[in-house]
Every structure is written in structure tokens, then in C-alpha cells.
Design a protein around this motif. Structure first.
Motif, PDB file in Angstrom:
ATOM      1  N   ALA A  52      20.358 -89.393   1.840  1.00 22.43           N
ATOM      2  CA  ALA A  52      21.644 -89.101   2.477  1.00 22.43           C
ATOM      3  C   ALA A  52      21.415 -88.033   3.537  1.00 22.43           C
ATOM      4  O   ALA A  52      20.531 -87.184   3.414  1.00 22.43           O
ATOM      5  N   GLY A  53      22.232 -88.113   4.592  1.00 25.98           N
ATOM      6  CA  GLY A  53      22.116 -87.124   5.658  1.00 25.98           C
ATOM      7  C   GLY A  53      23.463 -86.813   6.269  1.00 25.98           C
ATOM      8  O   GLY A  53      24.409 -87.611   6.193  1.00 25.98           O
ATOM      9  N   PHE A  54      23.551 -85.635   6.886  1.00 25.48           N
ATOM     10  CA  PHE A  54      24.804 -85.122   7.448  1.00 25.48           C
ATOM     11  C   PHE A  54      24.463 -84.377   8.735  1.00 25.48           C
ATOM     12  O   PHE A  54      23.479 -83.629   8.788  1.00 25.48           O
ATOM     13  N   ALA A  55      25.255 -84.596   9.763  1.00 27.81           N
ATOM     14  CA  ALA A  55      25.084 -83.849  11.015  1.00 27.81           C
ATOM     15  C   ALA A  55      26.458 -83.449  11.539  1.00 27.81           C
ATOM     16  O   ALA A  55      27.449 -84.157  11.333  1.00 27.81           O
ATOM     17  N   SER A  56      26.508 -82.319  12.209  1.00 26.77           N
ATOM     18  CA  SER A  56      27.779 -81.842  12.771  1.00 26.77           C
ATOM     19  C   SER A  56      27.540 -81.277  14.167  1.00 26.77           C
ATOM     20  O   SER A  56      26.439 -80.826  14.497  1.00 26.77           O
ATOM     21  N   ASP A  81      22.956 -83.227  -3.252  1.00 23.93           N
ATOM     22  CA  ASP A  81      21.981 -82.257  -2.769  1.00 23.93           C
ATOM     23  C   ASP A  81      22.306 -81.811  -1.346  1.00 23.93           C
ATOM     24  O   ASP A  81      22.202 -80.623  -1.015  1.00 23.93           O
ATOM     25  N   VAL A  82      22.716 -82.739  -0.497  1.00 23.82           N
ATOM     26  CA  VAL A  82      23.081 -82.401   0.888  1.00 23.82           C
ATOM     27  C   VAL A  82      24.210 -81.377   0.905  1.00 23.82           C
ATOM     28  O   VAL A  82      24.137 -80.350   1.595  1.00 23.82           O
ATOM     29  N   PHE A  83      25.255 -81.651   0.141  1.00 23.81           N
ATOM     30  CA  PHE A  83      26.411 -80.753   0.198  1.00 23.81           C
ATOM     31  C   PHE A  83      26.189 -79.482  -0.619  1.00 23.81           C
ATOM     32  O   PHE A  83      26.830 -78.458  -0.335  1.00 23.81           O
ATOM     33  N   LYS A  84      25.279 -79.529  -1.545  1.00 24.64           N
ATOM     34  CA  LYS A  84      24.876 -78.279  -2.210  1.00 24.64           C
ATOM     35  C   LYS A  84      24.208 -77.354  -1.197  1.00 24.64           C
ATOM     36  O   LYS A  84      24.497 -76.148  -1.151  1.00 24.64           O
ATOM     37  N   GLN A  85      23.332 -77.920  -0.372  1.00 26.35           N
ATOM     38  CA  GLN A  85      22.676 -77.119   0.660  1.00 26.35           C
ATOM     39  C   GLN A  85      23.699 -76.568   1.660  1.00 26.35           C
ATOM     40  O   GLN A  85      23.620 -75.401   2.059  1.00 26.35           O
ATOM     41  N   ILE A  86      24.640 -77.410   2.055  1.00 20.12           N
ATOM     42  CA  ILE A  86      25.671 -76.962   3.001  1.00 20.12           C
ATOM     43  C   ILE A  86      26.508 -75.835   2.402  1.00 20.12           C
ATOM     44  O   ILE A  86      26.737 -74.792   3.036  1.00 20.12           O
ATOM     45  N   ASN A  87      26.963 -76.038   1.165  1.00 18.94           N
ATOM     46  CA  ASN A  87      27.810 -75.030   0.515  1.00 18.94           C
ATOM     47  C   ASN A  87      27.067 -73.717   0.299  1.00 18.94           C
ATOM     48  O   ASN A  87      27.636 -72.630   0.460  1.00 18.94           O
ATOM     49  N   GLU A  88      25.788 -73.810  -0.080  1.00 21.74           N
ATOM     50  CA  GLU A  88      25.006 -72.588  -0.293  1.00 21.74           C
ATOM     51  C   GLU A  88      24.846 -71.819   1.010  1.00 21.74           C
ATOM     52  O   GLU A  88      24.954 -70.588   1.032  1.00 21.74           O
ATOM     53  N   ARG A  89      24.613 -72.555   2.116  1.00 17.27           N
ATOM     54  CA  ARG A  89      24.439 -71.886   3.400  1.00 17.27           C
ATOM     55  C   ARG A  89      25.746 -71.229   3.847  1.00 17.27           C
ATOM     56  O   ARG A  89      25.751 -70.084   4.348  1.00 17.27           O
ATOM     57  N   ILE A  90      26.866 -71.930   3.658  1.00 13.55           N
ATOM     58  CA  ILE A  90      28.168 -71.355   4.022  1.00 13.55           C
ATOM     59  C   ILE A  90      28.455 -70.116   3.185  1.00 13.55           C
ATOM     60  O   ILE A  90      28.906 -69.071   3.702  1.00 13.55           O
ATOM     61  N   SER A 109      31.825 -69.934  15.068  1.00 13.60           N
ATOM     62  CA  SER A 109      30.704 -69.445  15.866  1.00 13.60           C
ATOM     63  C   SER A 109      29.522 -68.988  15.017  1.00 13.60           C
ATOM     64  O   SER A 109      28.375 -69.077  15.445  1.00 13.60           O
ATOM     65  N   GLN A 110      29.798 -68.535  13.789  1.00  9.85           N
ATOM     66  CA  GLN A 110      28.734 -67.917  12.996  1.00  9.85           C
ATOM     67  C   GLN A 110      28.247 -68.756  11.814  1.00  9.85           C
ATOM     68  O   GLN A 110      27.172 -68.478  11.283  1.00  9.85           O
ATOM     69  N   ILE A 111      29.006 -69.745  11.407  1.00 14.10           N
ATOM     70  CA  ILE A 111      28.622 -70.510  10.216  1.00 14.10           C
ATOM     71  C   ILE A 111      28.199 -71.923  10.621  1.00 14.10           C
ATOM     72  O   ILE A 111      28.949 -72.619  11.308  1.00 14.10           O
ATOM     73  N   PRO A 112      27.003 -72.359  10.224  1.00 14.13           N
ATOM     74  CA  PRO A 112      26.560 -73.711  10.564  1.00 14.13           C
ATOM     75  C   PRO A 112      27.406 -74.770   9.859  1.00 14.13           C
ATOM     76  O   PRO A 112      28.089 -74.473   8.869  1.00 14.13           O
ATOM     77  N   TYR A 113      27.362 -75.988  10.383  1.00 13.39           N
ATOM     78  CA  TYR A 113      28.049 -77.165   9.828  1.00 13.39           C
ATOM     79  C   TYR A 113      29.553 -77.183  10.106  1.00 13.39           C
ATOM     80  O   TYR A 113      30.186 -78.216   9.932  1.00 13.39           O
ATOM     81  N   VAL A 114      30.133 -76.060  10.497  1.00 12.63           N
ATOM     82  CA  VAL A 114      31.563 -76.045  10.808  1.00 12.63           C
ATOM     83  C   VAL A 114      31.735 -76.469  12.263  1.00 12.63           C
ATOM     84  O   VAL A 114      31.222 -75.828  13.173  1.00 12.63           O
ATOM     85  N   GLY A 115      32.433 -77.581  12.478  1.00 10.49           N
ATOM     86  CA  GLY A 115      32.610 -78.081  13.829  1.00 10.49           C
ATOM     87  C   GLY A 115      33.745 -79.078  13.882  1.00 10.49           C
ATOM     88  O   GLY A 115      34.612 -79.115  12.995  1.00 10.49           O
TER      89      GLY A 115
END
Length: 632
Positions: A52-56, A81-90, A109-115
Motif C-alpha cells: 500500500a502507498g500514500f502520497a500527498s 502500516d502506512v497510516f501508522k507511519q503517517i500518524n507517528e510522524r504527525i 506548512s510544518q507537518i508532512p502529509y497535510v495537504g
């Protein structure tokens, strides 16, 4: 499906049409798009569990700020796993910068994946490649915002070698001969050309290099780029792309082989491989979700304008019937009814196999995905029984007693859950004889519901290789001691390989093909195999448009019933006590049940693209020559 069968893939795209502050105020979160993407991907996990993959993409960011984020996984539970990584980074960013708080501008501006623009993908590794490099979305990077390309798709091309050579002729040096890479690089080539031409135009009009950038974004003609890129594509595809500045597209093949649906309102534009995914996640009615037309691209410009543009001339629509029979979620209103109809339409053949003796017949299904067709079969059987009761009552109305009438009305169609899959049992031993014993115990049976005089009718989605039937299901059913076991396939006989994304690439793996070969040997007709090989070999260097599918001659000598009977004989073993019959759906009835998905090349050899005929002939030559190789 009792036979393990894999299928590529599922896509999800979300474009937010309002500023992020709007979603924060209305829905209470600036992460609205991410949350919807998680649901969209999770609701399509049936379409791919190998990766699975995710891009923003963030719109309108200042130079120096990262605006593209991507995360991919090939773990055992890749979506989670993808969204676990996203949530952990946020969470890390929020913890490290508590001053961000509810400030949406700082969050963006400061948090990745938010777009505002998101693309997701779930995949099956059909040909065994499951490295992280094979997981979509793919990314083609550039310092020019417009030339960044993110691509993901549900597709398989039959002419990868030709596409690869096209890129070499253009002066490129592709890193590998894979359809995703070649398609992305081809689109990227024409994207680069278009951007450079627009830059030259802007320069001639007096724009500075910096001033030209937003003008290029506005003028960029996505339909033109796709039309140039798609010229030589041969395959089934629904491909989605994002450009770094914020344009997006979803492009579907001219025959509509692979599915794609979209929904649009004033808040979002959404695309998914399946209609009920959009209905559920966005709580919208059936009629609000539309199909992307074959040969067309849904194009979403950075300014939010949405258009449907014809890229290639649509051909006769041959949407994949397997989508309806098995792969798509059965919660779709049309698919649910179609699967029921598949069960209803096959009842006459079932009645013939059981001598119309519904009183001494138990109906069941394997696996759970065949449940809807089972409902249709049982409803049709109940209608048959009711008609029989009506006829008896009319014929005996002058002598009928209350007691006789009660006895008559008490007769019902008998249905039971006779097989339960043991999900925890794994065939971990590779040595054949020991492994076969384990396979035979993958299912548990329900004892005590079958009488020795009973027929046992089991409906399955389809029968592809027959391995599980032979090694597990028939043996397991025979333990219940029925008089007769009738295996019913809601799909017709699968006679030809697929080349558009389903894991059925080799002819010798198909039980219908093996049955036809056996019949040819038994009837001293095996010379036909040599003749077919010679004809396939003779057109090996033909252009695809001139290639004829000669493999159909392998089946022409026999009726479908003869092949079905031979399959039943091949899948039975000497220790089976019950009589075994196998029934397949008629192709004509498949079309009646699924009138909008007429792609039937697996059953008829009628491939919707020229490359399909080349692939089936190559698959036959590989079989004849003893080559364990991919046909495309």
C-alpha cells in the motif's frame, strides 16, 4: 474463490476544493483528507494486501518548503502500516512544536502529509515481485514543480517491451522494463516537453522565469499530454497521476477493462476503483457516483476545475466480468443483484444434475464470497419448488386434505453451512505428499446434516486451477457421505490466460485447458496441439493487429459439458465414494447477469485489445516448448 487468485489493484484519490480551514471548522480537523484516504484505502483492502502507498501534495507553498510527501509499505498489514507511519510522524511534529496548536496554516506548512491533494494505492504482487520498489505510488522528481509526477494505477500492459523500446528511441534510459515505470516515464517525457514549450511561450511574452511558473501551471494541457503518451498503450488500466503544482488526472483504458468511479461536490472530488467505497466514506447515494468513461480522463486542474476529456477513441466496452463475479465488494447495489442472478441462472443445470430431486438435496457454498450467488440459487430453487407445489395442488384440488396440504407446504429447500475455513491453518510444509494432507484439512465440515440419499450442491465463484477442489473440498465433502456431490461455478470455464492484471498467466495452470488436452489425447486428436503450435509460431513476428487467437481450436472439438465432465473426472480421486459432477455457468447467462461488464476473454478467448491475442499464443508456445515463462 476456493482457488487462490490474486488481482491488481485499487486506487483512491481525494482533492479538497476548499481551504483547510474550512474542514477544520466544519469537521473539526485539519486532517480531514488524510482520514478520508485511510477509509478509502481500507474499504478497498480486498483489492490488494501485498502493498500500500500514500502520497500527498500541498498547494501554493513557498519555495524551500516540502510540498510532496509519500509513504509506502509492503508489510503484512500494509494499509495499517502506512497510516501508522503517517500518524507517528504527525504526532512527533505536534509534540515537538506544541505552539502549532490549532493554527491550520502552521499545521500545513510544518507537518508532512497535510495537504489538499491525495493519492492512495493498494496492490497485489501478481508476478511475485513484492519489494518496496514495486509498491505504488511511483514518483518522478524534478526541481520544476510542474514536472514532478506521482503515478499509481490498477493496470497491466501487454506490450511492455514495445513501450520500453519507445522510450529508448526517445533517448531515455529507463531503469527497468516494468509497465509502471515505462508508463510513468512516457507521460513524464511529454510532460517535460509541454512544460518547456510553455516556458518558451512565456519567455517570448516577456514573463520572467519566476513569473512564468504560475502561468505554466494554468496553461498546462493535461489531456494533450495524456493523448500523446497513450498512443501505443495496449492493456487494461485505470491510472491516476498527480503533478507537483496540483493538477491531477485519472485515465481509463478505451475498453473500460479496469473500473474507476468518481464523485464531486463543492467540497471534494473523489475517485476510487469501486462505487460503494465512495458511497460509504462520503455518505452519498448510488446515483451520485459516476463511472469514468472508457478512453477518457477525469482531469482536476489546480484551480479546482473538473473536466472529462476523451483521450483515446472508446472501443466496444469490455469491462472485466471478474470484477462482478469476485473481486469487487459485493455491497455495490448492482454487483449484489448481478451475483444473485448468476446463482439464479445456473439452477436449470443444477436441477438436471440432481434429477430435479430438491427434496433430497442440500445447498451450500464455498467460499464466503460465493454467498450472494448462493442466495440467488436458493431463491430460484424455492421458486421451482413453489411451482411444483402449485401444480400438485391444482391437479389434486378435489381430493386434497388438510393433512396432505400441511405436509406439502412443510417441504422446503434445504440449506446448510457445511464448510468452515480454518483461517489459522497454514500449509507450511513444502514436501508434496505431506503438504497435500494439510491442504485437505484447510476446511472443517459440519457433520450430521447430510443423509446418505442426499445430493450435496456447493456453489463457488469460479474454478480456475482446481487444485483446492481436488486436494481439499471434494475430499472434505465426501466425508459427509452424500450420494452425489455437485460443484457449481457461478463463472464459465476459464480457458484462456489473463493479461490485464489477474494472476492467470499460464495456460497449463487452467484446469479447463488440461481437461481439453486430456480429451484430445483420449480421442486421438492430439495432432491439433501440434497444428495450433505451428500456427502460433508462424505469426510470432506479426504486428499485434494481425495476430489471430488460434488457441481456440483446442476447445472446438468438444461441448462445454464434455469438458466439465472431464474436469470432474480429473478432480476426483479413487477414494471418493460419492458421484462427482461439476457445472459451469454459460457465457450467455453470464452476459445476462452482468450486462454492463461483457469482458469475457478468460472464457471465450475474445480479447479486447490486439495484444491479448499475442499473449495467448505466446502462452501456448511457452506451454508447448516447456518454458516456465511470462507471456508478456
Amino acid at each position: 474463490m476456493s482457488d487462490a487468485l490474486k488481482h491488481e489493484c485499487g486506487i483512491a484519490l481525494v482533492r479538497l476544493l476548499k481551504p483547510l480551514e474550512y474542514y477544520k471548522e466544519k469537521y473539526g480537523t485539519a486532517f480531514y483528507g488524510i482520514q478520508k484516504m485511510y477509509l478509502m484505502m481500507e474499504k478497498q483492502h480486498n483489492r490488494g494486501q501485498d502493498g500500500a502507498g500514500f502520497a500527498s501534495i500541498k498547494l501554493d507553498v513557498e519555495p524551500g518548503q516540502r510540498y510532496i510527501s509519500r509513504v509506502r509499505s509492503n508489510h503484512s498489514q500494509p494499509i495499517q502500516d502506512v497510516f501508522k507511519q503517517i500518524n507517528e510522524r504527525i504526532s512527533e511534529e505536534l509534540k515537538a512544536n506544541p505552539e502549532i496548536g490549532d493554527d491550520v496554516d502552521k499545521i500545513k506548512s510544518q507537518i508532512p502529509y497535510v495537504g489538499e491533494l491525495f493519492l492512495g494505492h493498494v496492490r497485489y504482487g501478481t508476478f511475485g515481485k513484492n519489494s518496496i520498489e514495486s509498491v505504488h505510488p511511483f514518483l518522478r522528481q524534478s526541481n520544476w514543480m510542474h514536472r514532478n509526477l506521482i503515478l499509481a494505477g490498477n493496470f497491466n500492459m501487454t506490450n511492455v517491451k514495445e513501450l520500453f523500446e519507445n522510450l529508448v528511441e526517445l533517448g531515455q534510459h529507463p531503469k527497468e522494463m516494468a509497465d509502471t515505470v515505462t508508463v510513468m516515464e512516457k507521460i513524464g517525457h511529454f510532460l517535460d516537453k509541454e512544460v518547456m514549450q510553455l516556458y518558451q511561450d512565456c519567455k517570448a511574452e516577456g514573463y520572467s522565469k519566476r513569473e512564468a511558473s504560475p502561468v505554466i501551471a494554468e496553461r498546462l494541457d493535461i489531456a494533450k499530454i495524456l493523448t500523446r503518451s497513450a498512443k501505443n498503450l495496449d492493456g487494461g488500466y485505470a491510472m491516476a497521476g498527480l503533478l507537483g503544482h496540483g493538477d491531477a488526472f485519472v485515465f481509463r483504458d478505451p475498453a473500460g477493462i479496469r473500473p474507476a468511479y468518481f464523485y464531486q461536490d463543492d467540497e471534494v472530488v473523489v475517485v476510487a476503483s469501486e462505487r460503494p467505497v465512495i458511497q460509504t466514506v462520503f455518505n452519498v447515494p448510488f446515483e451520485s457516483v459516476q463511472e469514468i468513461d472508457p478512453g477518457n480522463a477525469l482531469i482536476i486542474k489546480k484551480n479546482g476545475k473538473v473536466t472529462m476529456n476523451q483521450i483515446l477513441e472508446p472501443t466496444v466496452k469490455k469491462a472485466c466480468s471478474f470484477e462482478r463475479i469476485y473481486f469487487s465488494r459485493g455491497s455495490d447495489a448492482e454487483i449484489y443483484q448481478e451475483r444473485k442472478n448468476l446463482g439464479k441462472l445456473i439452477l436449470p443445470a443444477v436441477l438436471n444434475a440432481i434429477d430435479s430431486d430438491t427434496d433430497n438435496t442440500v445447498f451450500s457454498y464455498i467460499p464466503n464470497t460465493a454467498e450472494t450467488s448462493f442466495y440467488g440459487l436458493v431463491e430460484a430453487a424455492q421458486d421451482f419448488l413453489n411451482q411444483r407445489k402449485n401444480n400438485y395442488i391444482l391437479a389434486n384440488r378435489n381430493t386434497l386434505t388438510t393433512e396432505t396440504l400441511q405436509e406439502l407446504l412443510a417441504v422446503k429447500i434445504r440449506t446448510e453451512k457445511v464448510a468452515i475455513k480454518d483461517a489459522k491453518l497454514r500449509t507450511f510444509i513444502t514436501e508434496d505428499s505431506s503438504r497435500d494432507d494439510l491442504v485437505a484439512h484447510v476446511y472443517d465440515v459440519t457433520y450430521g446434516v447430510i443423509k446418505p440419499e442426499d445430493n450435496l450442491v456447493i456453489i463457488d465463484d469460479s474454478i480456475v486451477r482446481g487444485t483446492t477442489l481436488k486436494m481439499s473440498i471434494i475430499k472434505m465433502m465426501d466425508r459427509l457421505n452424500p450420494k452425489r456431490i455437485v460443484i457449481v461455478s457461478s463463472a464459465p470455464q476459464i480457458r484462456y490466460p489473463d493479461c490485464y492484471g489477474i494472476d492467470m498467466a499460464k495456460l497449463e495452470g487452467l484446469v479447463a485447458f488440461r481437461a481439453a488436452l486430456t480429451l484430445l489425447k483420449e480421442r486421438n486428436l492430439y495432432h491439433i496441439v501440434d497444428e495450433v503450435y505451428a500456427k502460433c509460431k508462424a505469426q510470432e513476428n506479426f504486428e499485434d493487429k494481425d495476430v489471430v487467437n488460434y488457441v481456440t481450436a483446442i476447445y472446438d472439438q468438444f461441448t462445454p459439458e464434455e469438458i466439465s465432465d472431464k474436469i470432474a473426472e480429473m478432480l476426483s480421486s479413487p477414494e471418493i465414494k460419492a458421484e462427482v459432477k461439476i457445472i459451469f455457468q454459460k457465457v450467455e447467462d453470464l452476459h445476462i447477469a452482468c450486462p454492463k461488464n461483457l469482458g469475457d476473454w478468460y472464457f471465450t478467448g475474445d480479447y479486447p485489445t490486439p495484444g491479448g491475442n499475442r499473449v495467448v499464443n505466446r502462452a501456448f508456445m511457452n506451454f508447448y516448448e516447456g518454458k516456465d515463462a511470462r507471456a508478456y
